[in-house]
Design an enzyme around this catalytic site. Structure first.
Site, PDB file in Angstrom:
ATOM      1  N   ASP A  40     -26.806   1.515   4.061  1.00 50.54           N
ATOM      2  CA  ASP A  40     -25.982   0.883   5.095  1.00 50.54           C
ATOM      3  C   ASP A  40     -24.877   0.055   4.445  1.00 50.54           C
ATOM      4  O   ASP A  40     -25.054  -0.487   3.354  1.00 50.54           O
ATOM      5  CB  ASP A  40     -26.830  -0.037   5.976  1.00 50.54           C
ATOM      6  CG  ASP A  40     -27.820   0.727   6.839  1.00 50.54           C
ATOM      7  OD1 ASP A  40     -27.632   1.940   7.015  1.00 50.54           O
ATOM      8  OD2 ASP A  40     -28.783   0.102   7.330  1.00 50.54           O
ATOM      9  N   VAL A  41     -23.749  -0.051   5.123  1.00 49.74           N
ATOM     10  CA  VAL A  41     -22.607  -0.795   4.587  1.00 49.74           C
ATOM     11  C   VAL A  41     -23.001  -2.216   4.199  1.00 49.74           C
ATOM     12  O   VAL A  41     -22.654  -2.700   3.116  1.00 49.74           O
ATOM     13  CB  VAL A  41     -21.450  -0.832   5.616  1.00 49.74           C
ATOM     14  CG1 VAL A  41     -20.359  -1.782   5.150  1.00 49.74           C
ATOM     15  CG2 VAL A  41     -20.876   0.566   5.818  1.00 49.74           C
TER      16      VAL A  41
END
Length: 293
Positions: A40-41
């Site tokens: 995930d970012v």
């Protein structure tokens, strides 16, 4: 050395694709580069990057076990399952320290998990998170995963947070695991911090940290590179003769003097990875052949 692995530590705030782009900028546009498993970012941690022929082994690494350390905030639920989302539900009950620790045993083993709507899974060719951002409901199929280990490392009743460690199989969504943990504790919860600490043989303590492509050189990355065969150390290896190497290279029938059938092994030629595949009745069936001859 043009075929190797890089043990990269992704900082929070940038996408996995962006980090791969940064590495490609350092190594050169013509170099083939790929990563073994999206983070995930906002998450940080290990993002193994394959260079050259190592990209042919990415799926093997994606299939390997992974470890994470994550922090849950109890009493709230967000639409994304992490702190970037919008709060959609609240609950006053906060579990006790004993409950936060003992609940772990319920999740160890084979588990069925429904991926979060805010995920990179594709639905009719479109990423699920794109539908979620538009407020559209997405039905994602449950998937079977395995939790090999799960334990609570710390519990803070005052701030309603707990830190957990897990070792899990591919396809595990930590945000979903966190929500399920909270629900099992008669509460709600979301992830406020997520760190991937290991992917297969790649560990956080010896990872390369890249903030900008301008601060790291190609020679530095090559010095820190890991041999392509490193992820195959626990798999059977057979050494090929000159004639066997040629047969494998050109997709011809290749016989090895080995009695057992093997579902996955690799073939080495003059000390270098030549192919991975299976062995059935002495006949080698290649899955991937590497351009080393």
């Amino acid at each position: 050395m043009s075929n190797y692995w890089l043990n990269i530590y992704k900082p929070g705030g940038i996408s996995s694709a962006k980090l791969v782009s940064m590495v490609k900028q350092i190594l050169g546009k013509k170099v083939k580069v790929g990563h073994a498993g999206t983070l995930d970012v906002e998450a940080e941690g290990i993002l193994p990057i394959a260079v050259g022929e190592a990209t042919k082994l990415i799926q093997l690494l994606i299939d390997s076990r992974k470890t994470y350390i994550f922090t849950i905030k109890f009493g709230l639920q967000t639409d994304s399952g992490d702190y970037t989302g919008t709060v959609i539900a609240t609950k006053n009950y906060i579990p006790s320290q004993e409950e936060a620790y003992t609940v772990c045993s319920k999740f160890i083993g084979k588990v069925t998990q429904i991926p979060p709507a805010f995920s990179a899974l594709k639905v009719n060719g479109v990423r699920a998170y794109k539908f979620a951002r538009e407020g559209k409901e997405v039905e994602l199929k449950p998937r079977n995963i395995t939790i090999y280990n799960l334990k609570c490392l710390n519990f803070d009743k005052k701030n309603a947070i707990a830190i957990y460690y897990t070792e899990c199989s591919k396809g595990t969504y930590i945000r979903t695991l966190a929500e399920d943990l909270a629900l099992s504790l008669q509460s709600l919860g979301f992830v406020i911090e997520l760190r991937r600490t290991q992917v297969g043989i790649f560990k956080a303590e010896n990872a390369i940290r890249i903030k900008s492509p301008d601060e790291i050189t190609k020679s530095f990355l090559e010095e820190k590179s890991i041999k392509i065969e490193a992820i195959l150390d626990d798999i059977l290896v057979l050494d090929a003769t000159d004639s066997q190497a040629q047969q494998i290279k050109y997709g011809q029938k290749c016989i090895f003097d080995y009695e057992d059938d093997i579902s996955l092994l690799w073939v080495r030629y003059k000390g270098t990875l030549l192919a991975i595949g299976s062995l059935n009745k002495n006949c080698f069936n290649s899955l991937r052949v590497f351009n080393v001859l």
